[in-house]
Design a protein around this motif. Structure first.
Motif: not given
Length: 472
Positions: A227-230, A256-257, A261-265, A362-367
């Motif tokens: 809720g604090a990272l919009d 991290i985001i 732009g999605e919050y990572v639990d 990794s060369g990959k995205t977080v998702s």
């Protein structure tokens, strides 16, 4: 004055006052003198909160008045840097004035032993008891200017040494070659300068938001929660950045985001970092988590043939577990983490360094990385509720839980009940429900972990009914 799991915290002008700071410092000075540790001195840091700098000055005056040398850091400083400097200097105590992620009206103090680890409960209990029995007339102090002139108070800096140490833990060459674009949100706290230097030296493109000094933290708690990272989410999404990273008020926690732009639990962040360290870097060792952190870590550790150890809440317990089991990673669902061979405390700056290393290697995205890990662990979800707590609740609710938890909770069979820290009821399929009183705030936390959020809410409803807590 009362110490909780993360040190002493109180509302400014009520429990937190310069008079209480002086009494507490006198108790610490007395402990140093009794041990004959005066030559080791004390090390003092502070964050950007209201009154932190003044409290640090008052503390230095008392140590100096007791003829204990003081290393008084010259500017607002991340807590992990204080932890590092305490161990490097082998100070009798390291202190940092901060209330971490608490709301702006709070301030407080964390105290570290020579090793850099937080003091254990027995020592804080003894110091707390002595401080509460001291009066103003028992405090010995000299003016800070006198201490500086006599050189019993020094103003050293450890910033470069700390950064060198963090950089030694990651592959800076790989990060430099990756050309990552990052957004950082220090949440108006002390992480700004250190993160900017680290990421700039790693040749990352860096955009900083909420970097100015604001003791009100923009009107909210400096906790890196969803809720604090919009603003951080929007900055990453709209700017096409690879990752966004936020640290709490004293920079010992991270969130991290992802690139969308999605919050990572934070539980997922711990999974990502353990996978990176164990799989990509090939480092051996298990993981230590507290009992409010996801059991997906247990599944990932088992996949690698490693051990996952559960501890009470409080990072000092995680550190103790890591030392006992030579674990690779220790972490908690509130965003604190460290790795083997690093400081004996949580470190959001190190967390940021590991995140960009993970992306570079990794060369990959977080998702994409998270999808890869979830293919191994499956999915569990955590839902938490926080309820204002009264002293009476601390007596009544544990009694009701002891009497009310039987063989079933709803349709779930109870496998075991742990009273390690609060009450944790373990169910099948790594499902669980935990109810415990916070050690840093006057709240009761109720948390469920299950295969769906709906099941989590169901479990919370059942445990609230057993505990006699009204459901809104």
């Amino acid at each position: 004055m009362v110490f909780g799991t993360g040190g002493w915290r109180a509302i400014i002008g009520e429990g937190f006052s310069l008079a209480n700071v002086r009494r507490l410092t006198q108790a610490l000075a007395n402990a140093i003198i009794r041990r004959g540790d005066e030559d080791c001195g004390a090390l003092i840091g502070y964050d950007r909160r209201f009154l932190s700098d003044r409290a640090a000055e008052a503390c230095a005056e008392v140590f100096a008045g007791n003829n204990i040398p003081v290393s008084f850091l010259p500017e607002p400083t991340p807590t992990p840097l204080v932890t590092f400097a305490t161990a490097k200097q082998q100070a009798a105590y390291g202190l940092v004035f901060t209330a971490s992620h608490n709301p702006p009206e709070y301030n407080g103090l964390k105290v570290f032993a020579k090793s850099g680890a937080l003091l254990l409960a027995q020592e804080t209990d003894d110091i707390e008891s002595e401080a509460n029995h001291l009066g103003a007339e028992d405090v010995v102090r000299i003016d800070l200017d006198v201490g500086l002139r006599s050189e019993i108070v020094a103003r050293p800096t450890f910033a470069n040494d700390y950064l060198d140490m963090v950089e030694s833990k990651v592959d800076m060459a790989a990060i430099r070659a990756a050309g990552l674009a990052t957004v950082i949100d220090p949440m108006f706290g002390v992480g700004k300068a250190t993160l900017e230097v680290l990421l700039t030296e790693a040749r990352c493109r860096v955009l900083t938001i909420h970097g100015r000094h604001d003791p009100l933290f923009g009107g909210r708690s400096p906790a890196p929660d969803l809720g604090a990272l919009d603003s951080l989410r929007a900055a990453v999404r709209d700017g096409g950045f690879d990752v966004g990273m936020a640290t709490d008020g004293d920079a010992d926690r991270i969130a991290i985001i992802d690139e969308r732009g999605e919050y990572v639990d934070i539980n997922d962040l711990l999974l990502l970092l353990y996978f990176h360290l164990r799989q990509t870097r090939g480092m051996r060792g298990g993981v230590v988590r507290n009992l409010s952190t996801t059991q997906m870590l247990d599944r990932l550790a088992a996949h690698f043939g490693e051990l996952c150890v559960e501890t009470p809440v409080g990072f000092k317990h995680i550190v103790a577990g890591m030392q006992e089991h030579d674990a690779l990673l220790g972490g908690e669902s509130s965003g604190g983490l460290t790795i083997r061979g690093h400081i004996l405390g949580k470190d959001g700056i190190l967390g940021a360094a590991l995140v960009v290393e993970m992306l570079a290697h990794s060369g990959k995205t977080v998702s994409a990385l998270l999808d890869q890990v979830h293919n191994i662990t499956g999915r569990l979800y955590i839902v938490e509720e926080s309820i204002p707590a009264t002293p009476q609740m601390r007596v009544i609710i544990p009694q009701r839980l002891r009497d009310g938890v039987t063989a079933q909770i709803g349709t779930h069979t109870v496998e075991s009940v742990s009273n390690l820290d609060g009450t944790k009821v373990r169910l099948g399929q790594d499902h669980s429900v935990l109810i415990r009183f916070s050690g840093t705030e006057p709240v009761l936390r109720i948390q469920a972990e299950a295969s769906s959020r709906e099941e989590c809410h169901e479990l919370i409803g059942h445990i609230k009914a057993i505990a006699g807590i009204a459901t809104a």
